[in-house]
Design an enzyme around this catalytic site. Structure first.
Site, short mmCIF file in Angstrom:
data_model
loop_
_atom_site.label_atom_id
_atom_site.label_comp_id
_atom_site.label_asym_id
_atom_site.label_seq_id
_atom_site.Cartn_x
_atom_site.Cartn_y
_atom_site.Cartn_z
N ALA A 108 31.80 22.52 69.84
CA ALA A 108 31.99 22.21 68.41
C ALA A 108 33.29 21.43 68.27
CB ALA A 108 32.04 23.50 67.59
N ALA A 121 40.91 21.22 65.73
CA ALA A 121 40.71 21.55 67.15
C ALA A 121 39.25 21.37 67.52
CB ALA A 121 41.15 22.98 67.41
N VAL A 146 36.21 22.98 70.62
CA VAL A 146 35.94 24.14 71.47
C VAL A 146 35.07 23.73 72.66
CG1 VAL A 146 34.80 26.38 71.55
CG2 VAL A 146 36.13 25.76 69.54
N ASP A 186 39.38 32.95 55.46
CA ASP A 186 38.70 31.66 55.64
C ASP A 186 37.24 31.93 56.01
OD1 ASP A 186 38.51 28.92 55.62
OD2 ASP A 186 39.19 28.68 57.69
#
Length: 513
Positions: free
Chosen positions: A127, A132, A134, A284
């Site tokens: 992803a 960032a 992954v 979140d």
């Protein structure tokens, strides 16, 4: 770079004709001139929905502005509903950076070749998001399946530059737009800056993940992946790879006969447990961060990831919110007004009757709906909205709470539209508040502070004697000053009497002569 970026931003804003968000009149001449400079830029097909155009513009501006739009979508006190709804649709999926570069970052952070710690490192990311991306791998030592989160290279200068421009825009809005200060644009940017900087420290995220996991260890409601903290750095985090159904994939949940009613109710319980039992909540909880463990469809549980943004409340805030909700359940608006004033959330000289009337006017129509249709998040929003009219300043942690509740409620109703948050929330809050006031809890609090008293008590006699000495010295000093004042007063009186006597004597002599 700063000015070329500014030019690019204004160009995109003009292209999507976002000037409609500004008032049509009363703008300062300088602000009008600045907008006019971009008159000649390219045009795009005009969409009637200003919210959709704003969303598309932020997506074109890039990941930093996408994150800003996501955060802004939670400030419904500042935005029209149609704009807030569109911004809530923002997705921060962005093109990944090179896998070889990610591998190099990981090796540099861990000071070892990737093969030293991992097998089967996948150069293609699983992803990719704005901050960032992954990658998957297998832990060499245990053969455990893991994911490695890597911050984007050179992301900090981009974020700092865009935040600097956001502050500039906020200042212009507050200075040049009528009632611009009421929009609190600078406050919004500051909240965003705090939020996004937290996401740039993966070691802090790792610690947050560990703490939340410990709070729900062996829970049948929520599972948090294990974090390999010894392999975490500020720009790299390694955690257990989870397998679950994305919460937005309702078709797959239905196909597996998942008990969505129980799942929706557990979502509410998870939220209130985090806020009131643990005072540490995931702030979140958008759909991309929530999965469902449907191994046992009759007894499903949530899987939570991405713990970068967490919220905490003071004990006073917890008690205030619990009492506030309970008073609302009971339609006791006088109690609500008294709570806002006694808790110093509004000025102590606030007109209680005016505040009570405003609360009643906004909240009472809500009860005309069936309980299952009442939005719990909207209730909190309405209460805060009224309080803002009485000069209440909402703290960042309360904004996070408000946002999280909107997420949880929306996801719960998506899973099970008949979800009745009230039947779950009211007993929980009443039980929690009664427990807080119980003798058992007070005794527990005393025992928790006992080590502190053990440190303080031995020194207490000496402190008391020191206080008595200082108090005696102060009393002597006050007595001396008082005596000096008396003597001075006596001298002044004597002088006055002498002066009056001389005047009288002078008058008498003049009469005789």
């Amino acid at each position: 770079m700063k000015y070329s970026r500014l030019y690019n931003i204004i160009t995109i804003f003009k292209a999507y004709q976002l000037g409609e968000l500004l008032p049509k009149h009363n703008l300062s001449s300088k602000f009008k001139f600045a907008l006019a400079l971009m008159f000649w830029v390219r045009k795009k097909a005009k969409n009637n929905d200003i919210g959709e155009r704003l969303r598309l513009a932020l997506q074109e501006l890039g990941p930093v502005w996408v994150k800003f739009g996501q955060m802004l979508s939670t400030r419904r006190d500042l935005l029209p509903d149609n704009v807030a709804v569109q911004l809530a649709k923002l997705q921060d999926q962005v093109p990944p950076f090179e896998g070889e570069l990610a591998k190099h970052i990981i090796e540099k952070a861990l000071d070892a070749p990737i093969e030293h710690y991992f097998d089967d490192f996948n150069l293609t990311p699983l992803a990719s998001a704005s901050i960032a991306q992954v990658h998957t791998a297998t832990l060499k030592e245990t053969a455990a399946q893991v994911v490695i989160k890597v911050l984007r290279p050179d992301i900090m200068p981009i974020i700092q530059a865009d935040i600097e421009l956001m502050y500039w825009f906020a200042k212009q809005v507050e200075k040049n737009v009528p009632n611009g200060k009421r929009l609190r644009a600078g406050e919004v940017v500051k909240d965003y800056e705090t939020t996004i900087l937290k996401e740039l420290n993966l070691q802090q995220e790792a610690e947050n993940t560990r703490r939340l996991r410990d709070n729900f260890i062996n829970s049948d409601m929520l599972y948090i992946p294990y974090v390999y903290r010894e392999l975490c750095r500020k720009n790299v985090m390694v955690e257990e790879r989870i397998a679950g159904i994305p919460i937005g994939d309702t078709a797959q949940l239905v196909a597996k006969n998942v008990n969505v009613k129980l799942l929706a109710e557990r979502g509410v319980k998870v939220f209130f447990t985090q806020v009131f039992r643990d005072n540490f909540f995931h702030a979140d909880m958008h759909p991309g961060n929530i999965f469902i463990d449907a191994t046992d469809p009759v007894n499903p549980r949530y899987i939570g990831i991405d713990c970068a943004i967490m919220g905490e409340l003071s004990l006073e805030d917890q008690r205030f919110l619990a009492q506030n909700f309970i008073a609302f359940f009971n339609r006791d608006y006088q109690k609500i007004a008294e709570l806002y004033i006694s808790s110093n959330w509004v000025d102590e000289d606030t007109d209680r009757f005016a505040l009570e009337a405003a609360m009643r006017e906004v909240c009472e129509p809500i009860f005309a709906k069936p309980l299952g249709e009442i939005s719990f998040a909207q209730v909190l929003f309405n209460l805060f909205k009224v309080a803002r009219q009485f000069n209440m300043v909402i703290q960042p942690q309360l904004v996070l709470l408000e946002k999280t509740l909107f997420y949880i409620e929306g996801l719960g109703r998506q899973l099970y539209p008949q979800l009745d948050l009230w039947s779950t929330a009211k007993p929980f809050l009443e039980s929690w508040y009664q427990e807080q006031m119980s003798v058992k809890h007070i005794a527990k609090q005393f025992m928790n502070t006992l080590p502190l008293w053990q440190e303080v008590l031995p020194a207490l006699p000496a402190k008391i004697k020191q206080y008595e000495r200082e108090h005696q010295h102060l009393n002597r000093h006050i007595a001396e000053l008082t005596e000096q004042l008396k003597r001075s007063q006596q001298k002044q009186n004597q002088f006055c009497y002498l002066t009056i006597g001389l005047i009288v004597l002078g008058i008498a002599v003049s009469i005789i002569l």
